[in-house]
Design a protein around this motif. Structure first.
Motif, PDB file in Angstrom:
ATOM      1  N   LEU A  93       0.974  -1.377  -0.001  1.00 17.75           N
ATOM      2  CA  LEU A  93       0.116   0.105  -0.001  1.00 17.75           C
ATOM      3  C   LEU A  93       0.839   1.280   0.004  1.00 17.75           C
ATOM      4  O   LEU A  93       0.571   2.379  -0.745  1.00 17.75           O
ATOM      5  CB  LEU A  93      -0.981  -0.027   1.229  1.00 17.75           C
ATOM      6  N   GLY A  94       1.931   1.231   0.885  1.00 18.25           N
ATOM      7  CA  GLY A  94       2.865   2.466   0.908  1.00 18.25           C
ATOM      8  C   GLY A  94       3.610   2.518  -0.495  1.00 18.25           C
ATOM      9  O   GLY A  94       3.635   3.620  -0.943  1.00 18.25           O
ATOM     10  N   ARG A  95       3.957   1.408  -0.847  1.00 22.68           N
ATOM     11  CA  ARG A  95       4.651   1.718  -2.271  1.00 22.68           C
ATOM     12  C   ARG A  95       3.604   2.315  -3.306  1.00 22.68           C
ATOM     13  O   ARG A  95       4.388   3.097  -4.025  1.00 22.68           O
ATOM     14  CB  ARG A  95       4.989   0.140  -2.612  1.00 22.68           C
ATOM     15  N   GLU A  96       2.443   1.671  -3.556  1.00 28.49           N
ATOM     16  CA  GLU A  96       1.407   2.154  -4.369  1.00 28.49           C
ATOM     17  C   GLU A  96       1.202   3.503  -4.129  1.00 28.49           C
ATOM     18  O   GLU A  96       1.191   4.473  -5.036  1.00 28.49           O
ATOM     19  CB  GLU A  96       0.182   1.428  -4.505  1.00 28.49           C
ATOM     20  N   LEU A  97       1.327   4.206  -3.015  1.00 25.86           N
ATOM     21  CA  LEU A  97       0.837   5.526  -2.487  1.00 25.86           C
ATOM     22  C   LEU A  97       1.939   6.432  -3.157  1.00 25.86           C
ATOM     23  O   LEU A  97       1.688   7.626  -3.439  1.00 25.86           O
ATOM     24  CB  LEU A  97       0.423   5.753  -1.118  1.00 25.86           C
ATOM     25  N   MET A  98       3.176   5.820  -2.618  1.00 27.14           N
ATOM     26  CA  MET A  98       4.441   6.773  -2.933  1.00 27.14           C
ATOM     27  C   MET A  98       4.675   6.913  -4.482  1.00 27.14           C
ATOM     28  O   MET A  98       5.044   7.739  -5.040  1.00 27.14           O
ATOM     29  CB  MET A  98       5.608   6.310  -2.319  1.00 27.14           C
TER      30      MET A  98
END
Ligand SMILES: [Zn+2]
Length: 232
Positions: A93-98
């Motif tokens: 999720l963090g990877r995609e948001l960033m």
């Protein structure tokens, strides 16, 4: 993914918005439309050389540019989003948001002249307890968009969880000496982008910037975070 397969899968396994817990409909990515529209964007990318986050990072070492995707407030949908990414076993999720934010930053020239990205390190103990370094996942998102290499430039000693400490204790806890720069990994880097998840007081990042500066005084440093708390 084939849209028919995706529709069938969503019938079997309904996708839930990680921020509000409501069911997501087709076409919604990472969070539901309602949460996306209420995401408190910082807008820091419009003035990366001077913004409220830069005020937090001010120390003996100048930071070139800094920005964060959105504001962070406890008990908010964004806090639940970050909690899922940090502790809820959803590192992707963090990877995609960033990745999403990096796509917005790229045409603004935010990454111009940067040679490498580096996540803020977790101590070995915390890495084992959590299973992954959340900042590394964020760095992956930036690298996906920019193609910049991810370099480990810092080593952290074990310290108590920041979240349980007050601002003063946190500042002391993240003081000089907690981070050490890995000199050999800094070779050939003239401008480094440090990546962190949430900037609260900024003390962790200031300690990292100072540790890096100690090893390579001529290296320029910029900072990118997923979220930043407001200065109240
Ligand atoms: Zn939602």
């Amino acid at each position: 993914m084939n849209p028919i397969i995706e529709s069938l899968l969503s019938l079997l396994y309904p996708r839930v918005c990680p921020a509000c817990g409501e069911l997501m409909v087709e076409g919604e990515r990472l969070m539901c439309l309602k949460c996306r529209l209420s995401l408190p964007l910082t807008g820091f990318e419009r003035s990366p050389q001077w913004n409220p986050m830069m005020e937090k990072l001010m120390c003996r070492v100048p930071v070139e540019r800094c920005s964060a995707y959105f504001h962070y407030r406890r008990e908010s949908p964004q806090a639940r989003l970050i909690h899922r990414f940090k502790y809820g076993g959803q590192p992707s999720l963090g990877r995609e948001l960033m990745k999403e934010y990096a796509l917005a930053l790229k045409p603004l020239g935010f990454f111009d002249g940067i040679d490498a990205v580096s996540p803020v390190s977790l101590s070995f103990v915390r890495l084992v307890l959590r299973g992954y370094n959340q900042s590394y996942r964020l760095a992956c998102g930036v690298s996906d968009v920019t193609g910049l290499p991810i370099v480990r430039t810092l080593r952290a000693a074990h310290h108590r969880s920041q979240t349980r400490l007050g601002a003063d204790a946190r500042a002391r806890n993240s003081g000089r000496g907690v981070y050490r720069a890995l000199r050999d990994n800094l070779d050939g880097i003239d401008h480094l982008l440090l990546i962190d998840d949430i900037v609260t007081t900024g003390s962790t990042l200031r300690a990292c910037v100072e540790a890096l500066h100690l090893e390579r005084p001529e290296m320029r440093i910029s900072v990118l975070a997923l979220a930043s708390t407001r200065l109240d």
